[in-house]
Enzyme design. Sequence first.
Site, PDB file in Angstrom:
ATOM      1  N   LYS A   1      -2.800  -7.422   5.201  1.00  0.00           N
ATOM      2  CA  LYS A   1      -1.349  -7.337   5.392  1.00  0.00           C
ATOM      3  C   LYS A   1      -1.033  -6.578   6.669  1.00  0.00           C
ATOM      4  O   LYS A   1      -0.187  -6.993   7.470  1.00  0.00           O
ATOM      5  CB  LYS A   1      -0.698  -6.640   4.183  1.00  0.00           C
ATOM      6  CG  LYS A   1      -0.633  -7.529   2.956  1.00  0.00           C
ATOM      7  CD  LYS A   1      -0.258  -6.765   1.701  1.00  0.00           C
ATOM      8  CE  LYS A   1      -0.321  -7.698   0.489  1.00  0.00           C
ATOM      9  NZ  LYS A   1      -0.204  -7.031  -0.799  1.00  0.00           N
TER      10      LYS A   1
ATOM     11  N   GLN B   1       1.067  -1.323  -3.289  1.00  0.00           N
ATOM     12  CA  GLN B   1       0.027  -2.263  -3.723  1.00  0.00           C
ATOM     13  C   GLN B   1      -0.291  -2.044  -5.204  1.00  0.00           C
ATOM     14  O   GLN B   1      -0.584  -0.932  -5.633  1.00  0.00           O
ATOM     15  CB  GLN B   1      -1.239  -2.048  -2.861  1.00  0.00           C
ATOM     16  CG  GLN B   1      -2.355  -3.032  -3.137  1.00  0.00           C
ATOM     17  CD  GLN B   1      -1.996  -4.473  -2.767  1.00  0.00           C
ATOM     18  OE1 GLN B   1      -1.419  -4.731  -1.734  1.00  0.00           O
ATOM     19  NE2 GLN B   1      -2.363  -5.419  -3.632  1.00  0.00           N
TER      20      GLN B   1
ATOM     21  N   ASP C   1       8.565  -6.922  -2.072  1.00  0.00           N
ATOM     22  CA  ASP C   1       7.828  -7.645  -3.120  1.00  0.00           C
ATOM     23  C   ASP C   1       8.791  -8.308  -4.106  1.00  0.00           C
ATOM     24  O   ASP C   1       8.378  -9.161  -4.889  1.00  0.00           O
ATOM     25  CB  ASP C   1       6.928  -6.664  -3.888  1.00  0.00           C
ATOM     26  CG  ASP C   1       5.447  -6.882  -3.604  1.00  0.00           C
ATOM     27  OD1 ASP C   1       5.100  -7.947  -3.065  1.00  0.00           O
ATOM     28  OD2 ASP C   1       4.648  -5.989  -3.934  1.00  0.00           O
TER      29      ASP C   1
END
Length: 297
Positions: free
Chosen positions: A54, A98, A121
């Site tokens: 990422k 994460q 997200d």
Amino acid sequence: MTAQIIDGKAFAATLREKIAQHISRLKQDHGVTPGLAVVLVGEDPASQVYVRSKGKQTVEVGMNSYEHKLPADTTEAGLLALIHQLNTDPAVHGILVQLPLPAHLDEALVINAIDPTKDVDGFHISNVGLLATGQKAMVPCTPLGCLMMLREYCGSLSGLNAVVIGRSNIVGKPMAQLLLRDSCTVTVVHSRTRNLPEIVSSADIVVAAVGRPLFVPGEWIKPGATVIDVGINRIEQGDGTTRLVGDVDYDTAKEVAGAITPVPGGVGPMTIACLLANTVTACCRTHSLSEPNGLTA
Ligand code: NDP
């Protein structure tokens, strides 16, 4: 019939190109550089790989990348303090924590501490509600990538029968919401569903997010259907090596489907590309700038 292969890798490359162009315009015309902060707690090897990838792609498209690696024994208060700091940092437009987090940390509490406008997200309860009520939301990356590919390959989705296999908060449920928004007739099936093969075989669109290798055989697929395989499963081969497979039995399904995503090289590459897209969207919304077409749902 042999299905058209939906090349997620190529699709993601085109999307990243579009994102990079928009970022260069944001810099040039408005003096703004989107910034993405990724928080990793602990040393889970798979998570480390994702976070590295990422960060690399964030920089490649011209954004600022901020990585925060915290030890596995980080306290909830410590993590929340960092999230608060990122929420108030004007250089940070997107925040991603994460998952999974170590067991002593409350995932829902942590995710809901993120400023919803920076929740790239799309897991914050506000974004879940906005998506469910058809309002402007940050849309979860994996279903967003699936939707983009479906629109590209099917054109209008209106009136199509879509079956989503799996009802998780990160894939199945938001995928169903997005398909509903595009006027599909949506059925969500799960581990308690009866007559699953029959339901799947009625679908013009199948999205499989089950987490079980080769779960959907070709014989369940309606001829000509579009099949999106979200699953990522590692299976052992006879010779002691392993390989990645999806939730769909690709070899048999591709003989029946009209179009199908491979694993690897299908949904996976689109997920990170959509994270970058969401960060640009968040940046534009924060600065009240027009959002580029095609980066969100
Ligand atoms: P979850 O384990 O959270 O959810 C799996 C879903 O599948 C559940 O709703 C479960 O039903 C359902 N299910 C399990 N067994 C059956 C069965 N026998 N029949 C019907 N339904 C069943 O998984 P995720 O949604 O997080 O992920 C799904 C897959 O997608 C995984 O392989 C994961 O690795 C992959 N993934 C890939 C991403 C990418 O970028 N390509 C991103 C995210 C996930 P129930 O609710 O009843 O238990």
